[in-house]
Design a protein around this motif. Structure first.
Motif, PDB file in Angstrom:
ATOM      1  N   SER A 137      68.095  36.355  62.196  1.00  0.00           N
ATOM      2  CA  SER A 137      66.784  36.491  62.843  1.00  0.00           C
ATOM      3  C   SER A 137      66.238  35.175  63.358  1.00  0.00           C
ATOM      4  N   GLY A 138      66.822  34.078  62.933  1.00  0.00           N
ATOM      5  CA  GLY A 138      66.322  32.778  63.373  1.00  0.00           C
ATOM      6  C   GLY A 138      67.355  31.702  63.132  1.00  0.00           C
ATOM      7  N   GLY A 139      67.105  30.526  63.720  1.00  0.00           N
ATOM      8  CA  GLY A 139      68.054  29.430  63.596  1.00  0.00           C
ATOM      9  C   GLY A 139      67.873  28.585  62.349  1.00  0.00           C
ATOM     10  N   GLU A 140      66.938  28.975  61.469  1.00  0.00           N
ATOM     11  CA  GLU A 140      66.688  28.135  60.291  1.00  0.00           C
ATOM     12  C   GLU A 140      67.863  28.171  59.312  1.00  0.00           C
ATOM     13  N   LEU A 141      68.376  29.360  59.015  1.00  0.00           N
ATOM     14  CA  LEU A 141      69.533  29.419  58.101  1.00  0.00           C
ATOM     15  C   LEU A 141      70.733  28.700  58.707  1.00  0.00           C
ATOM     16  N   PRO A 142      71.059  28.936  59.993  1.00  0.00           N
ATOM     17  CA  PRO A 142      72.145  28.154  60.594  1.00  0.00           C
ATOM     18  C   PRO A 142      71.901  26.642  60.517  1.00  0.00           C
ATOM     19  N   ALA A 143      70.663  26.209  60.759  1.00  0.00           N
ATOM     20  CA  ALA A 143      70.372  24.763  60.680  1.00  0.00           C
ATOM     21  C   ALA A 143      70.580  24.272  59.254  1.00  0.00           C
ATOM     22  N   MET A 144      70.164  25.071  58.277  1.00  0.00           N
ATOM     23  CA  MET A 144      70.333  24.661  56.871  1.00  0.00           C
ATOM     24  C   MET A 144      71.805  24.587  56.500  1.00  0.00           C
TER      25      MET A 144
END
Ligand SMILES: C[S@@+](CC[C@H](N)C(=O)[O-])C[C@H]1O[C@@H](n2cnc3c(N)ncnc32)[C@H](O)[C@@H]1O
Length: 218
Positions: A137-144
């Motif tokens: 749903s968002g790029g936060e998990l990929p960034a993490m």
């Protein structure tokens, strides 16, 4: 390394930054900045997204919002690599992590909603990376995922030697790691392989190499 992450949800990174190995290198080998697009939006009321031209579901992260955020932090599009996180990007592998970890400065762009206005990918980002062939749903998990994978490659992140022979490392010829066991020696009749308690380090080493090779060939 200076690692900057642009996101709409900077607080979502709190857990990650409190945990080792990221916590161990923060402020030392790794400078991590979490930057909110909303703090730099040129639009009223903190607006960052808009309807897609041509119609369709969902909202897009606007190109002027991303450009304003980059201008505010770097005075324009930075000279270093800017990685947009998108399921349509180049697949992340350990080799890609190592390539990115070798940069002195790196910027990650996370989107939400239906993603970025395409002009972000064409004109503002230098790279597009996907953490796998599925949609989040968002790029936060990929960034993490990227921050963690990069952090553990920094000097001092891991205990001595623990990265030298782990899965995908040159120490195992890029293969996967051999199995590990700890106490108890026997549990419900499941016994640790005898070789590991033999005290014969040559045999243990040979067994581990063979196990790693066999698993890598699967
Ligand atoms: C719901 S997704 C957008 C999906 C986009 N509409 C599509 O169909 O390709 C929202 C954002 O989450 C992030 N994202 C989702 N899945 C991702 C993945 N597998 N790898 C990297 N980023 C991802 C990206 O920043 C993306 O723009």
């Amino acid at each position: 390394m200076q690692l900057d992450v642009f996101t709409l949800v900077p607080h979502s990174f709190a857990w990650l930054t409190e945990q080792r190995p990221v916590a161990a290198v923060l402020g030392g080998e790794l400078e991590l900045r979490l930057l909110n697009y909303r703090d730099h939006t040129p639009l009223n009321s903190g607006q960052v997204d808009d309807d897609p031209y041509g119609g369709g579901a969902g909202m897009l992260l606007r190109v002027d919002v991303v450009a304003s955020a980059l201008d505010a932090v770097y005075g324009g599009v930075p000279g270093h690599r800017v990685v947009a996180l998108t399921p349509q990007g180049r697949q992340l592998t350990q080799a890609v992590v190592e390539e990115l970890a070798a940069e002195e400065r790196l910027t990650l762009l996370a989107a939400r909603f239906e993603g970025f206005d395409e002009r972000v990918l064409i004109h503002l980002a230098s790279d597009a990376i996907s953490i796998g062939p599925y949609v989040l749903s968002g790029g936060e998990l990929p960034a993490m995922v990227l921050v963690d994978a990069i952090a553990r490659l920094q000097p001092g992140a891991l205990s001595e030697g623990s990265a030298e022979r782990e899965t995908f490392s040159p120490g195992l010829d890029g293969g996967v790691e051999y199995p590990h066991y700890t106490r108890p020696l026997e549990f419900r009749g499941w016994r640790v392989p005898d070789v590991l308690v033999s005290g014969d380090h040559g045999r243990i080493e040979e067994w581990r190499r063979e196990e790693s090779k066999a698993r890598s060939a699967r």
